[in-house]
Structure formats: C-alpha cells, structure tokens
Design a protein around this motif. Structure first.
Motif, PDB file in Angstrom:
ATOM      1  N   GLN A  23     -13.967   9.056  14.493  1.00 54.31           N
ATOM      2  CA  GLN A  23     -15.262   9.732  14.477  1.00 54.31           C
ATOM      3  C   GLN A  23     -16.362   8.854  15.075  1.00 54.31           C
ATOM      4  O   GLN A  23     -17.235   9.343  15.793  1.00 54.31           O
ATOM      5  CB  GLN A  23     -15.611  10.149  13.050  1.00 54.31           C
ATOM      6  CG  GLN A  23     -14.627  11.214  12.552  1.00 54.31           C
ATOM      7  CD  GLN A  23     -14.881  11.578  11.132  1.00 54.31           C
ATOM      8  OE1 GLN A  23     -15.802  12.347  10.865  1.00 54.31           O
ATOM      9  NE2 GLN A  23     -14.103  11.043  10.213  1.00 54.31           N
ATOM     10  N   ALA A  26     -16.067   8.885  18.935  1.00 52.04           N
ATOM     11  CA  ALA A  26     -16.061  10.191  19.597  1.00 52.04           C
ATOM     12  C   ALA A  26     -17.134  10.282  20.683  1.00 52.04           C
ATOM     13  O   ALA A  26     -18.245   9.790  20.513  1.00 52.04           O
ATOM     14  CB  ALA A  26     -16.266  11.301  18.576  1.00 52.04           C
ATOM     15  N   ASP A  27     -16.776  10.910  21.765  1.00 52.83           N
ATOM     16  CA  ASP A  27     -17.722  11.134  22.863  1.00 52.83           C
ATOM     17  C   ASP A  27     -18.382  12.493  22.641  1.00 52.83           C
ATOM     18  O   ASP A  27     -18.010  13.488  23.241  1.00 52.83           O
ATOM     19  CB  ASP A  27     -16.993  11.081  24.202  1.00 52.83           C
ATOM     20  CG  ASP A  27     -17.937  11.181  25.391  1.00 52.83           C
ATOM     21  OD1 ASP A  27     -19.164  11.039  25.203  1.00 52.83           O
ATOM     22  OD2 ASP A  27     -17.454  11.411  26.511  1.00 52.83           O
ATOM     23  N   ARG A  28     -19.351  12.488  21.734  1.00 52.85           N
ATOM     24  CA  ARG A  28     -20.076  13.706  21.379  1.00 52.85           C
ATOM     25  C   ARG A  28     -21.556  13.376  21.306  1.00 52.85           C
ATOM     26  O   ARG A  28     -21.935  12.246  21.010  1.00 52.85           O
ATOM     27  CB  ARG A  28     -19.619  14.223  20.009  1.00 52.85           C
ATOM     28  CG  ARG A  28     -18.155  14.594  19.921  1.00 52.85           C
ATOM     29  CD  ARG A  28     -17.787  14.961  18.486  1.00 52.85           C
ATOM     30  NE  ARG A  28     -18.701  15.919  17.916  1.00 52.85           N
ATOM     31  CZ  ARG A  28     -18.438  17.223  17.732  1.00 52.85           C
ATOM     32  NH1 ARG A  28     -17.259  17.692  18.043  1.00 52.85           N
ATOM     33  NH2 ARG A  28     -19.330  18.019  17.200  1.00 52.85           N
ATOM     34  N   GLU A  29     -22.375  14.369  21.541  1.00 56.09           N
ATOM     35  CA  GLU A  29     -23.820  14.148  21.465  1.00 56.09           C
ATOM     36  C   GLU A  29     -24.281  13.856  20.038  1.00 56.09           C
ATOM     37  O   GLU A  29     -25.294  13.193  19.836  1.00 56.09           O
ATOM     38  CB  GLU A  29     -24.577  15.349  22.026  1.00 56.09           C
ATOM     39  CG  GLU A  29     -24.511  15.415  23.538  1.00 56.09           C
ATOM     40  CD  GLU A  29     -25.440  16.461  24.115  1.00 56.09           C
ATOM     41  OE1 GLU A  29     -26.475  16.757  23.470  1.00 56.09           O
ATOM     42  OE2 GLU A  29     -25.127  16.968  25.195  1.00 56.09           O
ATOM     43  N   ASP A  30     -23.541  14.330  19.050  1.00 55.69           N
ATOM     44  CA  ASP A  30     -23.945  14.145  17.661  1.00 55.69           C
ATOM     45  C   ASP A  30     -23.170  13.037  16.949  1.00 55.69           C
ATOM     46  O   ASP A  30     -23.145  12.984  15.719  1.00 55.69           O
ATOM     47  CB  ASP A  30     -23.810  15.457  16.893  1.00 55.69           C
ATOM     48  CG  ASP A  30     -22.364  15.926  16.751  1.00 55.69           C
ATOM     49  OD1 ASP A  30     -21.482  15.436  17.497  1.00 55.69           O
ATOM     50  OD2 ASP A  30     -22.111  16.790  15.892  1.00 55.69           O
ATOM     51  N   THR A  31     -22.576  12.131  17.701  1.00 51.44           N
ATOM     52  CA  THR A  31     -21.790  11.063  17.079  1.00 51.44           C
ATOM     53  C   THR A  31     -22.627  10.243  16.110  1.00 51.44           C
ATOM     54  O   THR A  31     -22.182   9.951  14.998  1.00 51.44           O
ATOM     55  CB  THR A  31     -21.132  10.161  18.133  1.00 51.44           C
ATOM     56  OG1 THR A  31     -20.221  10.955  18.909  1.00 51.44           O
ATOM     57  CG2 THR A  31     -20.364   9.021  17.498  1.00 51.44           C
ATOM     58  N   ARG A  34     -23.138  12.129  12.911  1.00 50.59           N
ATOM     59  CA  ARG A  34     -21.889  12.218  12.143  1.00 50.59           C
ATOM     60  C   ARG A  34     -21.577  10.885  11.458  1.00 50.59           C
ATOM     61  O   ARG A  34     -21.198  10.844  10.293  1.00 50.59           O
ATOM     62  CB  ARG A  34     -20.719  12.619  13.038  1.00 50.59           C
ATOM     63  CG  ARG A  34     -20.746  14.063  13.454  1.00 50.59           C
ATOM     64  CD  ARG A  34     -19.665  14.341  14.502  1.00 50.59           C
ATOM     65  NE  ARG A  34     -19.495  15.760  14.675  1.00 50.59           N
ATOM     66  CZ  ARG A  34     -18.521  16.467  14.105  1.00 50.59           C
ATOM     67  NH1 ARG A  34     -17.642  15.891  13.337  1.00 50.59           N
ATOM     68  NH2 ARG A  34     -18.442  17.760  14.319  1.00 50.59           N
ATOM     69  N   ASN A  62     -18.907   2.251  21.175  1.00 49.45           N
ATOM     70  CA  ASN A  62     -18.976   3.578  21.779  1.00 49.45           C
ATOM     71  C   ASN A  62     -20.238   3.580  22.649  1.00 49.45           C
ATOM     72  O   ASN A  62     -21.331   3.872  22.176  1.00 49.45           O
ATOM     73  CB  ASN A  62     -19.039   4.632  20.672  1.00 49.45           C
ATOM     74  CG  ASN A  62     -19.133   6.041  21.200  1.00 49.45           C
ATOM     75  OD1 ASN A  62     -19.511   6.276  22.337  1.00 49.45           O
ATOM     76  ND2 ASN A  62     -18.805   6.997  20.346  1.00 49.45           N
ATOM     77  N   ALA A  65     -22.849   6.529  22.729  1.00 47.42           N
ATOM     78  CA  ALA A  65     -23.525   6.757  21.449  1.00 47.42           C
ATOM     79  C   ALA A  65     -24.466   5.601  21.100  1.00 47.42           C
ATOM     80  O   ALA A  65     -25.605   5.829  20.688  1.00 47.42           O
ATOM     81  CB  ALA A  65     -22.495   6.954  20.341  1.00 47.42           C
ATOM     82  N   ARG A  68     -27.773   5.339  23.420  1.00 51.86           N
ATOM     83  CA  ARG A  68     -28.539   6.573  23.608  1.00 51.86           C
ATOM     84  C   ARG A  68     -29.904   6.231  24.201  1.00 51.86           C
ATOM     85  O   ARG A  68     -30.515   5.227  23.815  1.00 51.86           O
ATOM     86  CB  ARG A  68     -28.759   7.265  22.261  1.00 51.86           C
ATOM     87  CG  ARG A  68     -27.546   7.922  21.687  1.00 51.86           C
ATOM     88  CD  ARG A  68     -27.762   8.373  20.261  1.00 51.86           C
ATOM     89  NE  ARG A  68     -28.997   9.105  20.027  1.00 51.86           N
ATOM     90  CZ  ARG A  68     -29.129  10.088  19.152  1.00 51.86           C
ATOM     91  NH1 ARG A  68     -28.096  10.451  18.416  1.00 51.86           N
ATOM     92  NH2 ARG A  68     -30.276  10.689  18.986  1.00 51.86           N
TER      93      ARG A  68
END
Length: 144
Positions: A23, A26-31, A34, A62, A65, A68
C-alpha cells in the motif's frame, strides 16, 4: 481485496508487513492519504521497527508519492521522523535520510524539502543521532 487479504493473513506478521508495504508503494494519487490512514490501523504499530520500515520507508521510496508537488509527502515523512525520534532515534535517523537528495531536486521541491529539514532540526528534544543526519544533510554542499 486488500481487506479480504488482511482478514486472511492478519496473524502472520511478515505477510502483514508486506501488506503495508504494498500500500505504501502503490502508484496511486491517494497513496499518502491511504498510508496516513494506516497509521491508525490495528496492523500498524510505529514502535515496531519492522512495521515502521514497512510503511514509512517504503512510502518515501515511492518517488511519485513522496515527491508530490504540494510537498505533503515531505511533511508526512518529517512528522514520522519526529515521532520516531522520541523513542527510537536510530530508526528516526535512518528515516531522515529520505531527504538526502534534496539538493538534486528541482527548485520548488528543493525548497519544500529544505523547509522540512529545518523544521526537524529545530524540533525540541531532537536526538543526537537524528540531529547529526539532518545537520549533515543540510550542510552538505554536494549531492550525496
């Protein structure tokens, strides 16, 4: 899927560490959001070095993340370094190394990282270990 996986494997510490790491990486905008939420999850205990590394270290590795554009990743990691420093200065000092490449960043991110480095350095009761890493990082004129 993550909830089901956790429910099945929550009794296996090493698997839970990997669950946290997945988690945090993770390559997500909301990492960041989370990962921040996982700080209060029953699976996470910041005083457990393996859990701290699984979540915090993986997060700052990451790159999208942590770096940012708004700097919130830097603030989050600096907050964790300060939190860790109160009871585990050695781990905190290693985590402070996340800011080691600040001079190699573009000027906007460089400025945001420097603010967090200075904020950590000025914190009350900062351990010698963490102070030394942060001071050296700020003082080093060349990239590491």
């Amino acid at each position: 899927a993550l909830s089901q996986f956790y429910a099945q494997w929550k009794g296996e510490a090493l698997v839970v560490d990997k669950w946290l790491s997945i988690q945090a990486g993770a390559d997500r905008e909301d990492t960041l959001e989370r990962v921040d939420g996982l700080l209060s999850h029953e699976a996470f205990e910041i005083k457990n070095p393996n859990k701290a590394r699984s979540l915090i270290r993986v997060f700052f590795r990451n790159l999208p993340a942590f770096h940012r554009p708004d700097g919130k990743g830097y603030v989050w990691v600096a907050d964790r370094v300060l939190q860790l420093d109160a009871f585990n200065p050695q781990i905190a000092a290693r985590m402070a190394g996340a800011f080691g490449a600040w001079r190699r960043m573009e000027p906007g991110r460089q400025a945001l990282m420097k603010v967090e480095l200075e904020r950590m350095l000025e914190a009350d009761k900062l351990s010698k270990d963490t102070w030394e890493i942060i001071h050296r990082t700020l003082a080093n004129p060349t990239p590491e």
